[in-house]
Design a protein around this motif. Sequence first.
Motif, mmCIF file in Angstrom:
data_model
loop_
_atom_site.group_PDB
_atom_site.id
_atom_site.type_symbol
_atom_site.label_atom_id
_atom_site.label_comp_id
_atom_site.label_asym_id
_atom_site.label_seq_id
_atom_site.Cartn_x
_atom_site.Cartn_y
_atom_site.Cartn_z
ATOM 1 N N MET A 79 0.822 -1.189 0.000
ATOM 2 C CA MET A 79 0.000 0.000 0.000
ATOM 3 C C MET A 79 0.871 1.260 0.000
ATOM 4 O O MET A 79 0.462 2.269 -0.523
ATOM 5 C CB MET A 79 -0.904 -0.060 1.227
ATOM 6 N N ASP A 80 2.065 1.174 0.587
ATOM 7 C CA ASP A 80 2.932 2.344 0.618
ATOM 8 C C ASP A 80 3.336 2.776 -0.784
ATOM 9 O O ASP A 80 3.427 3.966 -1.064
ATOM 10 C CB ASP A 80 4.183 2.073 1.456
ATOM 11 N N LEU A 81 3.560 1.820 -1.671
ATOM 12 C CA LEU A 81 3.931 2.146 -3.043
ATOM 13 C C LEU A 81 2.781 2.866 -3.756
ATOM 14 O O LEU A 81 2.990 3.861 -4.453
ATOM 15 C CB LEU A 81 4.319 0.884 -3.820
ATOM 16 N N ILE A 82 1.577 2.387 -3.565
ATOM 17 C CA ILE A 82 0.408 3.024 -4.181
ATOM 18 C C ILE A 82 0.243 4.447 -3.665
ATOM 19 O O ILE A 82 0.000 5.378 -4.439
ATOM 20 C CB ILE A 82 -0.859 2.192 -3.924
ATOM 21 N N ASN A 83 0.387 4.628 -2.372
ATOM 22 C CA ASN A 83 0.291 5.974 -1.794
ATOM 23 C C ASN A 83 1.406 6.877 -2.298
ATOM 24 O O ASN A 83 1.181 8.066 -2.548
ATOM 25 C CB ASN A 83 0.311 5.909 -0.268
ATOM 26 N N ALA A 84 2.597 6.320 -2.462
ATOM 27 C CA ALA A 84 3.718 7.117 -2.966
ATOM 28 C C ALA A 84 3.462 7.565 -4.401
ATOM 29 O O ALA A 84 3.747 8.711 -4.762
ATOM 30 C CB ALA A 84 5.012 6.324 -2.873
ATOM 31 N N VAL A 85 2.922 6.675 -5.220
ATOM 32 C CA VAL A 85 2.607 7.033 -6.607
ATOM 33 C C VAL A 85 1.500 8.072 -6.638
ATOM 34 O O VAL A 85 1.566 9.060 -7.387
ATOM 35 C CB VAL A 85 2.220 5.786 -7.430
ATOM 36 N N ALA A 86 0.463 7.892 -5.827
ATOM 37 C CA ALA A 86 -0.647 8.842 -5.782
ATOM 38 C C ALA A 86 -0.181 10.224 -5.340
ATOM 39 O O ALA A 86 -0.659 11.244 -5.839
ATOM 40 C CB ALA A 86 -1.742 8.336 -4.844
ATOM 41 N N ALA A 87 0.761 10.269 -4.418
ATOM 42 C CA ALA A 87 1.243 11.540 -3.873
ATOM 43 C C ALA A 87 2.354 12.172 -4.703
ATOM 44 O O ALA A 87 2.739 13.320 -4.451
ATOM 45 C CB ALA A 87 1.742 11.329 -2.446
ATOM 46 N N HIS A 88 2.862 11.472 -5.690
ATOM 47 C CA HIS A 88 3.962 11.997 -6.498
ATOM 48 C C HIS A 88 3.535 13.299 -7.184
ATOM 49 O O HIS A 88 2.400 13.424 -7.645
ATOM 50 C CB HIS A 88 4.373 10.962 -7.549
ATOM 51 N N PRO A 89 4.420 14.289 -7.262
ATOM 52 C CA PRO A 89 4.072 15.589 -7.842
ATOM 53 C C PRO A 89 3.629 15.530 -9.308
ATOM 54 O O PRO A 89 2.945 16.430 -9.787
ATOM 55 C CB PRO A 89 5.359 16.401 -7.712
ATOM 56 N N ALA A 90 3.991 14.484 -10.032
ATOM 57 C CA ALA A 90 3.591 14.387 -11.439
ATOM 58 C C ALA A 90 2.229 13.717 -11.628
ATOM 59 O O ALA A 90 1.636 13.814 -12.701
ATOM 60 C CB ALA A 90 4.645 13.617 -12.220
#
Length: 88
Positions: A1-12
Amino acid sequence: MDLINAVAAHPATGPRLARNLYRFFISETDTPDPQLIDQLSKLYYRGNFERGPVVATLLLSPQFIGIIGNNIIWLIVATGGSVLLGLL
């Protein structure tokens, strides 16, 4: 889930989502209005990565309303992050 959250929060992610929605709903060939893309991106991040409000805002934008035409009436109802779109 951390990877999904990291992708969702990415500035791009926000701008990319906004551009993709613009292409799908408004135009695949026109360059999106940078102010609209910025507005939709900020809404995505402020809304804790919810896409429903972003889609609703896009569908209520002058850019979308401008392409509808005189003979088609669209009913747009945005409630609780879900968007219902119907053709009358």
